[in-house]
Design a protein around this motif. Sequence first.
Motif, short mmCIF file in Angstrom:
data_model
loop_
_atom_site.label_atom_id
_atom_site.label_comp_id
_atom_site.label_asym_id
_atom_site.label_seq_id
_atom_site.Cartn_x
_atom_site.Cartn_y
_atom_site.Cartn_z
N ASP A 194 5.96 4.92 6.13
CA ASP A 194 6.50 4.54 4.82
C ASP A 194 5.88 5.37 3.70
O ASP A 194 6.57 5.72 2.73
N THR A 195 4.59 5.67 3.81
CA THR A 195 3.95 6.44 2.75
C THR A 195 4.70 7.76 2.54
O THR A 195 5.06 8.12 1.42
N TRP A 196 4.93 8.49 3.63
CA TRP A 196 5.64 9.76 3.48
C TRP A 196 7.09 9.54 3.05
O TRP A 196 7.59 10.21 2.14
N LYS A 197 7.77 8.58 3.69
CA LYS A 197 9.19 8.37 3.37
C LYS A 197 9.38 7.97 1.91
O LYS A 197 10.26 8.48 1.22
N PHE A 198 8.55 7.03 1.46
CA PHE A 198 8.64 6.60 0.06
C PHE A 198 8.26 7.75 -0.87
O PHE A 198 8.87 7.95 -1.92
N PHE A 199 7.21 8.48 -0.48
CA PHE A 199 6.80 9.62 -1.30
C PHE A 199 7.95 10.61 -1.44
O PHE A 199 8.27 11.06 -2.55
N ASP A 200 8.55 10.95 -0.31
CA ASP A 200 9.67 11.90 -0.30
C ASP A 200 10.76 11.41 -1.26
O ASP A 200 11.25 12.15 -2.12
N LEU A 228 0.82 -1.22 0.00
CA LEU A 228 0.00 0.00 0.00
C LEU A 228 0.85 1.27 0.00
O LEU A 228 0.64 2.18 -0.82
N ALA A 229 1.80 1.36 0.93
CA ALA A 229 2.63 2.58 1.02
C ALA A 229 3.43 2.77 -0.26
O ALA A 229 3.55 3.89 -0.78
N GLU A 230 3.96 1.68 -0.78
CA GLU A 230 4.73 1.73 -2.02
C GLU A 230 3.85 2.25 -3.18
O GLU A 230 4.23 3.16 -3.91
N HIS A 231 2.66 1.69 -3.29
CA HIS A 231 1.78 2.06 -4.40
C HIS A 231 1.26 3.49 -4.27
O HIS A 231 1.26 4.25 -5.23
#
Lengths: 419, 419
Positions: free
Chosen positions: A303-309, A137-140
């Motif tokens: 993870d959502t924010w970190k991956f987004f960043d 989910l966070a990755e996508h």
Amino acid sequence: MAFSEFRPLNEKSLIEYIKATPALSNKIGGKFDDLKIEEVGDGNLNFVYIVVGSDGSFVIKQALPYIRCIGESWPMTKERAYFEALTLKEHGRLSPEHVPEVYHFDRKMSLIGMRYLEPPHHILRKGLIGGNEYPHLAEHMSDYMAKTLFYTSLLYLTTTEHKRAVAEYCGNVEMCRLTEQVVFSDPYKVSQYNRWTAPYLDLDAEAVREDNILKLEVAGLKSKFCEKAQALIHGDLHTGSVMVTPDSTQVIDPEFAFYGPMGFDIGAFIGNLILAYYAQAGHADSANDRKSYKEWILKTIEDTWKFFDKKFVGLWDEHKDGPGEAYLPQIYNNPELQHLVQRSYMKDLLHDTLGFGAAKMIRRIVGVAHVEDFESIKVASKRAECEQQALRFAKQLLKERRRFESVGEVVAAIRQTES
Amino acid sequence: MAFSEFRPLNEKSLIEYIKATPALSNKIGGKFDDLKIEEVGDGNLNFVYIVVGSDGSFVIKQALPYIRCIGESWPMTKERAYFEALTLKEHGRLSPEHVPEVYHFDRKMSLIGMRYLEPPHHILRKGLIGGNEYPHLAEHMSDYMAKTLFYTSLLYLTTTEHKRAVAEYCGNVEMCRLTEQVVFSDPYKVSQYNRWTAPYLDLDAEAVREDNILKLEVAGLKSKFCEKAQALIHGDLHTGSVMVTPDSTQVIDPEFAFYGPMGFDIGAFIGNLILAYYAQAGHADSANDRKSYKEWILKTIEDTWKFFDKKFVGLWDEHKDGPGEAYLPQIYNNPELQHLVQRSYMKDLLHDTLGFGAAKMIRRIVGVAHVEDFESIKVASKRAECEQQALRFAKQLLKERRRFESVGEVVAAIRQTES
């Protein structure tokens, strides 16, 4: 039967419509004998039909000129279907893995024909209530947000392209106004549409209406929402606008899309994950205390924010010599400066994200539209307890967002509310 | 002779044009025998004709599809005349005392017929070079800015009206792009158009191009310029866009107008007053050391902001129950909160003003278009000294603008640069 002007379809006239529309009838191999049609519009606004034949399937979504869940007393432009189709196509071009394909759009009929997200696809919010983990989910979601926001911002577009698109989406003003009202205004005043878990939250709702600092901060966010044309945002990116399976993540329903602040999208998603987190206590039972699930939600937020960043800055690096006009390569021409401007940009974006996320949380507890995460907690006193915890954290986040330097600090602050 | 498509006029064809245009020929009582026509376009962009007859007068301004001072090598949309006329009418409606009346607009010909601001009206910048005081200048300019900015912002407009206007002015993108280039980009990189008082400022120009913090800050301002649709701004409100007599103040040339950040206008005006201040040492002579005149400039800077603040907040108070949707009366319903949000708004606006003002100063010293305040100082070393002082202060202001709580502190900081 002709469809030369707008009329609401029903299951019978829908078949006539499909027959008259090759882009749709071809999708089901022109076979109508075994066609199954089901109306499933459980959202607040529209009619949605699932159309399944032996050779294929699709979904038909039709906007009516009012808000479905309230009725004809709350009129709402059906032109929203135009902006939804436009955005599905644009976001779909930028992030095809996470946006369902549009097969057909009929502006006159405010009607979109699009990919049917077949089972086991289901609404993410329901999965979060059920305690399901989605390992990608966070990755996508970070991928979808990084691509749709980066490529429609001035980091990638010329100001000519950007202003042309901004002007077009100014036409979706009625949907923006709905957001302005239900997110930034109604919760902070007495409104006939507001509701909350009474009597437990009576004082909490009153406290929101009488908190000067909160109202100062929400005014700043409202101004950003109305004035800051940063990127083409989805505009309603809560966990009910995402369909998932363990392997697939699909973003639907961008009818609120316009050029607005990026943080409004990222905040909507993260804010709704935080709501899901605080609702878990209401879903725990003897079989599952939801403790490890809550950890998964916190990890997904982080993870959502970190991956987004990482992805967003990655796109920036990749296209730093591209057409985008915000940071010209001849000026931002050394690695130290590039890093400096990126960290400054991402910090501002984190603060916007936290502010909008908090505002979206508050409005779901004391405003008109609530979330199933809480609504499905049947014992009112238990529900109220969860809501109060979420509301308390949201108010803190809205007021103190600028002191957070990283998403890790945000997650730590969430943990603290329970210690 | 017909004028069915665009063609540049000359003094001869202009007479034919006037004869064919009742709105203009009526202004001079239809008398052509004693007509005096003079081309006075001393600006950078357009052709301007003064037309004076025995019974009346007017000015004709025609935009050509390139920048006049550079030539056909720098193309520029003649549609700017449309946005200029639109803005003269809109700002004129809001502040009729300080905007010349439009008599006629011809979109096809990119031609505006408007009030001739007869002598002793002259360009404010020339008056500042001459050491003339204008006792009403701060009063008038603050009045013009307060009214034009307040009434076109969400403090007064509904979001429906605001977004419609924002969309229309997105069409003036080519003029915005010119500003982006010459104000926010070129001074911070090597550009064929940049110039400065060489060799004296060689190192200063280089230092601007290599100052990471300065370039970080100017990126933030550029983003605001491109993304923040706050109000209908003039877009080029320097002291060359203001005509004055001791009793009259008239704002002209809004061809760069669009929905942008208010601070860009207020900053342009104040920044150019600060340039005028630092230029005085170059204009001093044995007859006039300009010391008291410099005090008048500082007082005008201080008064302009103070009066603007008072008038703008006054309009806000007057219309707090009006149509504006940024701060709904049902939410911002107590005097303490009203004061809190107003002070927060005005502080942000002051910081925007100082940032944009500083950026406008810098670009006039190391960018393409310089100001007569400095250019008219014939001794290069003297000119360079004035420019260096101004540049040093502008850089400080751009970087440290957020530490200023009031315009009084800004004026004190200007004084300090000379102590």
